[in-house]
Design an enzyme around this catalytic site. Structure first.
Site, PDB file in Angstrom:
ATOM      1  N   HIS A   1      -7.173  -5.818  -1.487  1.00  0.00           N
ATOM      2  CA  HIS A   1      -5.961  -5.111  -1.057  1.00  0.00           C
ATOM      3  C   HIS A   1      -5.087  -6.013  -0.186  1.00  0.00           C
ATOM      4  O   HIS A   1      -3.907  -5.755  -0.007  1.00  0.00           O
ATOM      5  CB  HIS A   1      -6.375  -3.851  -0.289  1.00  0.00           C
ATOM      6  CG  HIS A   1      -5.326  -2.785  -0.226  1.00  0.00           C
ATOM      7  ND1 HIS A   1      -4.674  -2.291  -1.326  1.00  0.00           N
ATOM      8  CD2 HIS A   1      -4.803  -2.106   0.843  1.00  0.00           C
ATOM      9  CE1 HIS A   1      -3.816  -1.361  -0.957  1.00  0.00           C
ATOM     10  NE2 HIS A   1      -3.868  -1.231   0.358  1.00  0.00           N
TER      11      HIS A   1
ATOM     12  N   ASP B   1      -8.544  -5.379  -5.917  1.00  0.00           N
ATOM     13  CA  ASP B   1      -8.070  -4.237  -5.135  1.00  0.00           C
ATOM     14  C   ASP B   1      -8.610  -2.967  -5.782  1.00  0.00           C
ATOM     15  O   ASP B   1      -8.098  -2.515  -6.795  1.00  0.00           O
ATOM     16  CB  ASP B   1      -6.536  -4.212  -5.104  1.00  0.00           C
ATOM     17  CG  ASP B   1      -5.996  -3.101  -4.221  1.00  0.00           C
ATOM     18  OD1 ASP B   1      -6.800  -2.306  -3.700  1.00  0.00           O
ATOM     19  OD2 ASP B   1      -4.768  -3.017  -4.046  1.00  0.00           O
TER      20      ASP B   1
ATOM     21  N   SER C   1       0.845  -1.180   0.000  1.00  0.00           N
ATOM     22  CA  SER C   1       0.000   0.000   0.000  1.00  0.00           C
ATOM     23  C   SER C   1       0.897   1.254   0.000  1.00  0.00           C
ATOM     24  O   SER C   1       1.674   1.432  -0.928  1.00  0.00           O
ATOM     25  CB  SER C   1      -0.959  -0.030   1.191  1.00  0.00           C
ATOM     26  OG  SER C   1      -1.997   0.897   1.011  1.00  0.00           O
TER      27      SER C   1
END
Length: 739
Positions: free
Chosen positions: A710, A678, A572
């Site tokens: 994610h 995601d 991320s």
């Protein structure tokens, strides 16, 4: 569990039994919990329902593979409980279970429970409150999706369409890993009453939110922390309906009065207003006496990592609901306690508040005694480890569920009357504890592997040093040097702490033969709100320099660390940092990089579902014109909201921290991982980064999962993820291949 130590591999970590949050009885003598485990040989998951006897530490299996959840004790002794169990045709059974301590062969789940009623839809987040002294009647609340008309929605019974197309005309078309539909989460209430035979029966369910336009729990992660209830009301949080959730984090606290738990009449909705607080609210709790409530709220709309302040409603039944802050206000109009609680609870005497808050590498339990006095200061009750849940007991003690880097589950009883000392799970305030893995020893791990370092910070005006977590191999040989694995956390307003994770487990990397260094760079949580806020508009600035400083410090000072054989990982925002490092000088000092779901281009963040995130962190919208007057141009709705919330930013500001501006420097071997579902950071970022590396002739690989979001959550996918990641890095630092 067998206490024999084993080599801690990804397979061991992923197949180890996972305990749920513990549910104690009011006396603290029994604990209900579930476990789940995965067998990679049979490729199957198993689950069990247990009752743990605190005094002896013995555990009894009450059910196997029954898909049971949402445990609630019905009596103080904990012999009877209510839970939810998946039923036929998408329904949910409300079950009454028997936790009596017997070991007869016929004590199967079928003989230990009966069904009090069935909810004709998938339901969860069950909470109950006793309505009478004898324990013959209980109010209960569950969450389940509702159709547009307010009726229960069961996807298994929904009418099928012949087309898969969806048409949208506003922001927030999809969120996290699903496309938005017309159905919304709702809170449903009812009553459990004993009949003449002593068995509980469930009344008809009523939708407490019907006709309000409100949704609770707030998707995708909202659950029991989004609502609570007493004997005559439900207190909950919901997004502000007029505001588009793609541009706003604002959520409000609401109170629904319930005159009768088995009839729909008499529900009155009230909203709690807090002057100057326009951000997210969460963790509403009702006191055991039903007279008071407390909740958390943030000041800034559009900022999901703002400081949580505690507010108290001294009288739930007052005509004017006037919330009071639990702490005195300092010169910056912030609460005087510089920590941000993640959850709160009210003690059994209804006079004190317990709270969980991050603090310098730990999630600690605190208590605020006499929460009606602004001058009161919280008292720390735990020192090490990370508390994930706390449940006050009738005698004033507190039951906690916690974990550590080396231990996936710890239950403990905390006595607030005993002062804590810095001695781990044996804190002097902890009178009893139960570890799922004997403090990691079952895995061949031990707490002494974990330590902390402090390295020079980039922005000395905010902090002179940053903290980092260090995990060394359990078989460390002081005469040898080990490659260093640097892990950069996501968020970016997040942190590395002494807690367990099956997605980024620091000990897994250490047991491969790395010294793991996980710095909490500028923007991390648990070091004061100013430190957290300081990452805004400097994504690739201070945090990057913090990592450079940490890298240099480790090379000069950390015994056994071989910085010549260093690798770096990130997901991320941490993945963003991998792409940023790749384009800058530090990138040439790593043997390999691993980027999971990382941001490649700041402009690409316009495809995210929660646009407030890049708009806030990067300083505004990329099309902002300081001389442009949205109101004068007649702008309304989303356009005006974006200008009002996020202020002055330009495309140049966004490009300043854009990794794609530095493609010419990309030359370090890099593994890219990105999954199809995601929707927070879209897969195009991962594919584009891989394409750039391939086109430039840089050694690279791309791993993708079509069924993950994610996170990589499915056990078989996670095991493959670990194999690919470890083999990629091991190859580049000279460690054996992982098989």
């Amino acid at each position: 569990m067998v206490q024999k130590a084993m080599h801690f591999t990804p397979e061991v970590m992923l197949s180890a039994p996972r305990r749920s949050t513990g549910v104690p009885n009011a006396l603290g003598t029994k604990v209900l919990y579930t476990t789940s485990s995965y067998n990679f040989k049979t490729h199957s998951k198993t689950s069990e329902l247990h009752v743990l006897e605190v005094k002896s530490g013995a555990s009894l299996v009450l059910a196997k593979d029954e898909d049971i959840s949402d445990l609630n004790c019905l009596d103080d002794a904990g012999t009877a409980f209510v839970c939810l169990q998946s039923g036929a045709n998408g329904g949910t059974n409300v079950c009454i279970g028997d936790a009596t301590w017997t070991v007869r062969p016929d004590d199967a789940w079928s003989k230990r429970h009966y069904v009090a009623g069935t909810i004709d839809a998938p339901a969860g987040n069950l909470k109950i409150v006793r309505l009478d002294e004898e324990g013959r009647e209980f109010a209960f609340v569950v969450s389940a999706q509702a159709k547009k008309d307010g009726c229960l929605f069961n996807p298994e019974k929904a009418k099928k369409t012949h087309s898969t197309g969806r048409l949208y005309d506003s922001l927030y078309a999809r969120h996290w890993d699903r496309w938005e539909t017309k159905e919304r989460n709702a809170l449903w209430y009812g009553k459990l009453s004993q009949n003449k035979h002593g068995n509980f029966q469930m009344s008809k369910l009523m939708n407490a939110l019907k006709g309000t336009g409100l949704e609770c729990p707030i998707p995708p992660f909202g659950g029991v922390d989004n609502f609570d209830h007493g004997r005559d009301c439900i207190v909950f949080v919901a997004k502000d309906p007029p505001l588009n959730p793609a541009l706003n984090t604002k959520s409000n606290v609401y109170i629904v009065g319930i005159e009768s738990w088995d009839k729909p009449e008499g529900c009155a909705l009230r909203r709690v207003s807090i002057s100057g607080f326009e951000g997210a609210s969460t963790s509403p709790v009702v006191s055991p006496d039903g007279k008071k409530a407390a909740f958390l709220s943030m000041k800034t709309n559009g900022y999901e990592a703002d400081k949580n302040e505690i507010f108290v409603l001294p009288d739930l039944h007052a005509k004017d609901l006037k919330p009071r802050r639990a702490f005195a206000v300092n010169d910056n109009s912030e609460g005087s306690w510089d920590r941000s609680p993640s959850s709160i609870a009210i003690t059994s005497d209804s006079e004190s508040i317990t709270m969980i808050a991050e603090e310098q590498g730990y999630s600690r339990l605190f208590m605020l005694e006499d929460h009606f006095t602004e001058e009161a200061e919280p008292r720390r009750l735990t020192a090490k480890g990370s508390v994930s849940d706390c449940r006050p007991l009738a005698d004033g003690r507190i039951f906690i569920s916690a974990s550590m880097i080396v231990d996936n589950s710890v239950y403990a009883l905390v006595d607030p009357l005993i002062p804590p000392k810095d001695c781990g799970v044996s804190d002097t305030c902890t009178t009893w504890s139960n570890s799922n893995s004997n403090q990691g020893r079952k895995f061949g791990l031990n707490p002494s592997q974990v330590s902390f370092i402090w390295t020079p910070a980039s922005n000395k005006a905010v902090s002179r040093e940053i903290q980092g977590v260090v995990v060394k191999p359990s078989t460390l040989d002081s005469s040898k040097k080990y490659p260093v694995a640097y892990l950069i956390h996501g968020g970016p307003q997040g942190s590395w702490a002494d807690n367990w994770s099956t997605r980024w487990n620091l000990a897994v990397f250490a047991e491969q033969g790395y010294i793991v260094v996980a710095p909490n760079v500028t923007g991390s949580t648990g070091y004061g709100q100013k430190f957290t806020d300081s990452i805004r508009r400097t994504w690739g600035g201070d945090p990057y320099q913090d990592i450079v400083n940490c890298f240099e410090w480790v090379g000069e000072n950390l015994e056994g660390a071989d910085n010549e054989r260093a690798v770096a990982f990130g997901a991320s925002y941490g993945g963003y940092m991998m792409n940023w490092i790749q384009g800058h000088d530090l990138g040439r000092k790593f043997k390999a990089l691993v980027c999971h779901d990382g941001i490649l281009s700041t402009a690409g963040m316009l495809a995210t579902e929660e646009l407030y995130f890049p708009f806030h962190d990067l300083g505004g919208t990329p099309w902002f014109d300081p001389g442009y007057d949205a109101t004068a141009k007649g702008e309304r709705g989303n356009a005006a909201q974006a200008h009002r919330n996020f202020g002055a930013s330009t495309l140049a500001d966004w490009r300043q921290w854009d990794p794609s501006e530095h493609f010419a420097n990309w030359s370090t071997p890099q593994l890219l991982i990105h999954s199809s579902k995601d929707y927070r950071i879209t897969i195009s970022d991962g594919l584009a980064a891989f394409n750039v590396l391939q086109a430039r002739g840089v050694e690279s690989q791309f791993l993708t999962f079509p069924d993950e979001n994610h996170f990589v959550l499915k056990p078989e996918n996670s095991l493959l993820w670990h194999k690919v990641v470890l083999n990629w890095c091991n190859k580049h630092v000279g460690l054996p291949a992982f098989t």
